[in-house]
Write a protein that holds these residues in place. Structure first.
Motif, mmCIF file in Angstrom:
data_model
loop_
_atom_site.group_PDB
_atom_site.id
_atom_site.type_symbol
_atom_site.label_atom_id
_atom_site.label_comp_id
_atom_site.label_asym_id
_atom_site.label_seq_id
_atom_site.Cartn_x
_atom_site.Cartn_y
_atom_site.Cartn_z
ATOM 1 N N THR A 49 23.570 54.190 131.832
ATOM 2 C CA THR A 49 24.423 53.992 130.655
ATOM 3 C C THR A 49 24.665 55.336 129.982
ATOM 4 O O THR A 49 24.036 56.340 130.319
ATOM 5 N N ALA A 50 25.542 55.358 129.019
ATOM 6 C CA ALA A 50 25.900 56.598 128.317
ATOM 7 C C ALA A 50 24.708 57.220 127.581
ATOM 8 O O ALA A 50 24.661 58.428 127.398
ATOM 9 N N ASP A 51 23.747 56.387 127.177
ATOM 10 C CA ASP A 51 22.597 56.916 126.434
ATOM 11 C C ASP A 51 21.423 57.311 127.337
ATOM 12 O O ASP A 51 20.313 57.553 126.867
ATOM 13 N N GLY A 52 21.662 57.371 128.656
ATOM 14 C CA GLY A 52 20.634 57.808 129.585
ATOM 15 C C GLY A 52 19.712 56.697 130.069
ATOM 16 O O GLY A 52 18.812 56.956 130.874
ATOM 17 N N GLN A 53 19.903 55.490 129.612
ATOM 18 C CA GLN A 53 19.106 54.350 130.072
ATOM 19 C C GLN A 53 19.742 53.776 131.328
ATOM 20 O O GLN A 53 20.690 54.335 131.871
ATOM 21 N N LYS A 54 19.268 52.625 131.756
ATOM 22 C CA LYS A 54 19.887 51.908 132.871
ATOM 23 C C LYS A 54 20.068 50.465 132.456
ATOM 24 O O LYS A 54 19.228 49.897 131.756
ATOM 25 N N SER A 55 21.178 49.862 132.882
ATOM 26 C CA SER A 55 21.453 48.466 132.553
ATOM 27 C C SER A 55 21.731 47.675 133.821
ATOM 28 O O SER A 55 22.397 48.156 134.737
ATOM 29 N N HIS A 123 25.772 42.433 121.725
ATOM 30 C CA HIS A 123 26.343 43.501 120.894
ATOM 31 C C HIS A 123 27.790 43.245 120.502
ATOM 32 O O HIS A 123 28.252 43.740 119.485
#
Length: 195
Positions: A49-55, A123
């Motif tokens: 994801t854009a924030d460096g996490q994974k979805s 969200h």
């Protein structure tokens, strides 16, 4: 899932509109629009994801793999996605608001307060709330009764006959005085017969 009540299905449409565009076969992929070919199980594909996490969000309600598994896992069919989304919404709403989602939807329809309680889960409820409420109300009107929608009252019937003419109203202090002290009516004494 046709076994859900009209207001429950309308509620799910409100979620899905913002999460997946209503598609059961879509998965998060950063915006490319990837679809799922096999709905026998959650795809479990993790995408950065854009924030460096994974979805691993997938399906009509963008279930992550961990949430799907916590809700029982298995069959990822459209009907099962609907049932699990409704169950998840009830659990999360009870945990956050301390209230019964089904009773609140029946009593007042989809409200900004309900959406605020469920924004951490979905969200899409954090923005465009008027659109989500409109989707709920439109769906409810198509599915039939079962949950409250904002009351819409018919306009008051008005006569098309012209109003009788009225005397011009005086302005200023004279007008106020006329309202307080209406013009006295003259009462004529009964005619006295002459002899």
């Amino acid at each position: 899932a046709t076994d859900l009540a009209p207001h429950q299905r309308a509620f799910l449409n409100a979620i899905a509109g913002g999460e997946s565009g209503g598609r059961y076969d879509i998965r998060y992929d950063g915006g490319a629009g990837s679809t799922i070919g096999d709905l026998s199980r959650h795809p479990g594909i993790f995408v950065p994801t854009a924030d460096g996490q994974k979805s691993s969000a997938a399906g009509r309600y963008q279930f992550t793999k961990s949430t799907w598994d916590a809700m029982g896992g298995g069959d990822f069919s459209p009907a099962n996605q609907d049932r699990r989304a409704w169950a998840l919404a009830q659990q999360r709403y009870k945990a956050v608001a301390g209230r019964d989602l089904d009773a609140d939807l029946r009593g007042g329809g989809l409200t900004p307060q309900i959406m605020a309680s469920l924004t951490p889960t979905w969200h899409a409820f954090g923005a465009n709330r008027g659109r989500h409420i409109a989707t709920y109300n439109d769906s409810l009107s198509r599915y039939g009764s079962g949950g409250a929608a904002p009351a819409v009252t018919a306009p008051t019937a008005r006569s098309i006959a012209p109003s009788p003419p009225s005397a011009p109203r005086q302005s200023g202090a004279l007008g106020v005085m006329a309202d307080l002290y209406p013009t006295p009516r003259t009462v004529m004494p009964a005619a006295v017969p002459t002899i």
